[in-house]
Design a protein around this motif. Sequence first.
Motif, short mmCIF file in Angstrom:
data_model
loop_
_atom_site.label_atom_id
_atom_site.label_comp_id
_atom_site.label_asym_id
_atom_site.label_seq_id
_atom_site.Cartn_x
_atom_site.Cartn_y
_atom_site.Cartn_z
N ASP A 165 0.82 -1.21 0.00
CA ASP A 165 0.00 0.00 0.00
C ASP A 165 0.86 1.26 0.00
OD1 ASP A 165 -2.72 -0.82 -0.15
OD2 ASP A 165 -2.59 -1.57 1.89
N ARG A 192 -5.63 -7.66 1.86
CA ARG A 192 -5.34 -7.78 0.43
C ARG A 192 -5.38 -9.25 0.01
NH1 ARG A 192 -2.71 -3.06 -1.76
NH2 ARG A 192 -1.84 -4.36 -3.40
N THR A 231 -7.78 3.47 4.34
CA THR A 231 -6.67 2.53 4.17
C THR A 231 -5.50 2.92 5.05
OG1 THR A 231 -7.28 2.03 1.87
CG2 THR A 231 -5.00 1.61 2.50
#
Length: 345
Positions: free
Chosen positions: A115, A256, A237
Amino acid sequence: MRRLIRVVACGVCAGVLLSGCTSGDSDNSSRNTATGVPVGAAATAETFEEVVRDVLPSIAQINTAGGLGSGVVYDDDGHIVTNAHVVGAETTFTVTFATGGNPVTASLVATYQPDDLAVIKVDGDLPVEPASFGDSGDLAVGELVLAMGSPLGLSASVTNGIVSALGRTVTEPATTTAPATTIADMIQTSAAINPGNSGGALVDMDKEVIGIPTLAATDEELGGAAPGIGFAISSDTVKRIVDQIVRDGRVTDSGRAALDIVVRTVADGESNLIGVGVVETIQGGAAADAGIQAGDVITKINDTDTPTVTKLNEVLASLSPGDEVTVTFRRGGDTETVRVTLGQR
């Protein structure tokens, strides 16, 4: 002709370090006499100034041996969130703030490359207050936002724009220190995002950080920036990942989806892309448990073709661990399908 747009990380950049300044109170705004609230253009200007005055002190400039980027003070303990591509492979940093004062040192807590997020921690006392992180799930397209950071080394810089789109899935290209990665649930904004803005703040009019500016689009036909197209990692997130890093020193629940394989893009003898070749399967992983083997070429997930690794990652970014999918692959001259319960990356 279709124009080719790609995205580039807006992180570490070498440049002249200049000090910026925040705006003061407006003395010529008009107000609704019944409510005292500014109206019209004056309302926007005064609101911007108030947001900048309250949030900009929490924005950090992170200096590394290779250049610089931006960061946002996350909590009272001195944690600063930024992009993984800003910190690179380094573990110690010099940090300055928009409020001025002497630079402070900081140390790496952890990075999470999938990320593109990282957390560093100030050594000693924190000289500023942390920012407030909002809920990006409450955003609407068209909302006014400000991007704060140090573009091109110009510290304490602010640009304005709107939320252009929500829920974008964007593939970030590989750098010298990190592989390519696909990030879901990104915010698209028209606020200018330039090298050095990475890791800074995308802020709404409630004075809350609702994203971390990370990527800008470039127009390959023109050979330069694609104006008005930038991307920020959503605050939802950011909070989910950073809270784990602060608490545990690492990410324990990524959210994920993964096939648990090592892959590469495969082309035929005429350079036509045909799928994603499985180089290795992880024992006990999702693909291996479903019978997928090294040498297989994955061509489709559910009804979506996967001609490249990038496309496969985009599909997986739209799914969740535990989802059951149909994987189509080639083995030798045969085409086969299996049901796979996705793991977690």
